[in-house]
Design a protein around this motif. Structure first.
Motif, PDB file in Angstrom:
ATOM      1  N   LYS A 166       0.845  -1.191   0.000  1.00 29.76           N
ATOM      2  CA  LYS A 166       0.000   0.000   0.000  1.00 29.76           C
ATOM      3  C   LYS A 166       0.882   1.244   0.000  1.00 29.76           C
ATOM      4  O   LYS A 166       1.847   1.337   0.746  1.00 29.76           O
ATOM      5  N   ALA A 190      -0.854  -0.479  -6.734  1.00 32.13           N
ATOM      6  CA  ALA A 190      -2.051  -0.929  -6.026  1.00 32.13           C
ATOM      7  C   ALA A 190      -2.815   0.275  -5.483  1.00 32.13           C
ATOM      8  O   ALA A 190      -2.230   1.196  -4.922  1.00 32.13           O
ATOM      9  N   SER A 235      -5.967   1.230  -2.911  1.00 31.32           N
ATOM     10  CA  SER A 235      -6.811   0.655  -1.855  1.00 31.32           C
ATOM     11  C   SER A 235      -8.189   1.301  -1.869  1.00 31.32           C
ATOM     12  O   SER A 235      -8.357   2.455  -2.254  1.00 31.32           O
ATOM     13  N   GLU A 236      -9.189   0.525  -1.449  1.00 29.88           N
ATOM     14  CA  GLU A 236     -10.561   1.000  -1.388  1.00 29.88           C
ATOM     15  C   GLU A 236     -11.188   0.522  -0.086  1.00 29.88           C
ATOM     16  O   GLU A 236     -10.967  -0.610   0.336  1.00 29.88           O
ATOM     17  N   LYS A 237     -11.966   1.390   0.534  1.00 26.00           N
ATOM     18  CA  LYS A 237     -12.715   0.998   1.729  1.00 26.00           C
ATOM     19  C   LYS A 237     -14.157   0.726   1.316  1.00 26.00           C
ATOM     20  O   LYS A 237     -14.671   1.344   0.387  1.00 26.00           O
ATOM     21  N   LYS A 248      -6.108   1.802   6.724  1.00 29.67           N
ATOM     22  CA  LYS A 248      -6.330   1.934   5.289  1.00 29.67           C
ATOM     23  C   LYS A 248      -7.079   0.710   4.765  1.00 29.67           C
ATOM     24  O   LYS A 248      -6.947  -0.381   5.299  1.00 29.67           O
ATOM     25  N   GLY A 249      -7.851   0.885   3.712  1.00 32.05           N
ATOM     26  CA  GLY A 249      -8.662  -0.201   3.172  1.00 32.05           C
ATOM     27  C   GLY A 249      -7.838  -1.241   2.432  1.00 32.05           C
ATOM     28  O   GLY A 249      -6.630  -1.106   2.230  1.00 32.05           O
ATOM     29  N   ALA A 250      -8.498  -2.294   2.002  1.00 38.28           N
ATOM     30  CA  ALA A 250      -7.850  -3.375   1.262  1.00 38.28           C
ATOM     31  C   ALA A 250      -7.591  -2.938  -0.184  1.00 38.28           C
ATOM     32  O   ALA A 250      -8.209  -1.999  -0.687  1.00 38.28           O
ATOM     33  N   ILE A 251      -6.706  -3.638  -0.850  1.00 42.75           N
ATOM     34  CA  ILE A 251      -6.374  -3.318  -2.238  1.00 42.75           C
ATOM     35  C   ILE A 251      -7.571  -3.666  -3.113  1.00 42.75           C
ATOM     36  O   ILE A 251      -8.029  -4.811  -3.140  1.00 42.75           O
ATOM     37  N   GLY A 252      -8.073  -2.661  -3.827  1.00 41.51           N
ATOM     38  CA  GLY A 252      -9.260  -2.846  -4.647  1.00 41.51           C
ATOM     39  C   GLY A 252      -8.952  -3.056  -6.113  1.00 41.51           C
ATOM     40  O   GLY A 252      -9.636  -3.797  -6.804  1.00 41.51           O
ATOM     41  N   ARG A 271      -5.618  -2.341  -9.424  1.00 38.15           N
ATOM     42  CA  ARG A 271      -4.262  -1.924  -9.784  1.00 38.15           C
ATOM     43  C   ARG A 271      -4.348  -0.978 -10.976  1.00 38.15           C
ATOM     44  O   ARG A 271      -5.184  -1.173 -11.867  1.00 38.15           O
TER      45      ARG A 271
END
Length: 142
Positions: free
Chosen positions: A2, A63, A65-67, A77-81, A83
Motif C-alpha cells: 500500500k 495498487a 486501496s478501497e474501503k 487503510k482499506g484493502a487493495i481494490g 491496480r
C-alpha cells in the motif's frame, strides 16, 4: 504494498520508440486500470486481423486501496481494490505488428480507432519510421 496515491507527471516523455508497425501513444496524462488495459487488448484481438502481434507497453503495477461503503472513519487503510498504471504524455501504450503483408492498412487503423475509444486518455496513432500522427482522439483533457 500500500502506498500514497501519488501524482502523474505532467512532463512528457522525450523520445517515442516503436517496436511494431503501428502504436497508440498517449497525448495526456492519467491513470489506467488493469480492467481498461485488458478491455483494450480484447478489443484489439476482436477488431484486428488474425495473427496480428499485439505488444502491451503499460501494466497495472500500482495498487489502489478501497474501503467499503458506509464504513466509519479510522481503523486503518482499506484493502487493495484494483491496480492502475500511471500514463504520462507521449507514452507508448500499445503496439501492433503486421504479420500478413496482403492486408490493407485501413483495417489496422480502423481496429486501433476502436481500441482508442476504450482508453481514458487522449491518444494518437503513429506509424513506425514516419513519426507522423495518423489519427488523434478529439476532446478535452479531464
Amino acid at each position: 504494498m500500500k502506498r500514497h496515491k501519488g501524482r502523474v507527471s505532467h512532463v512528457p516523455r522525450e523520445e517515442i520508440r516503436i517496436q511494431g508497425d503501428y502504436a497508440i501513444v498517449s497525448q495526456s496524462e492519467g491513470r489506467m486500470s488493469t480492467k481498461q488495459i485488458e478491455t483494450a487488448i480484447m478489443t484489439m484481438k476482436r477488431s484486428l486481423p488474425s495473427e496480428t502481434r499485439i505488444i502491451t507497453r503499460v501494466q497495472g503495477h500500482i495498487a489502489v486501496s478501497e474501503k467499503p461503503l458506509e464504513v466509519r472513519m479510522g481503523k486503518g487503510k482499506g484493502a487493495i481494490g484494483k491496480r492502475v498504471a500511471r500514463v504520462r504524455m507521449n507514452t507508448v501504450m500499445f503496439e501492433i505488428e503486421r504479420t500478413r503483408e496482403g492486408e490493407p492498412e485501413s483495417k489496422y487503423l480502423a481496429g486501433l480507432r476502436v481500441v482508442g475509444t476504450k482508453l481514458p486518455v487522449r491518444y494518437k496513432i503513429i506509424k513506425k519510421g514516419e513519426k507522423r500522427i495518423i489519427e488523434e482522439k478529439e476532446g478535452e483533457i479531464k
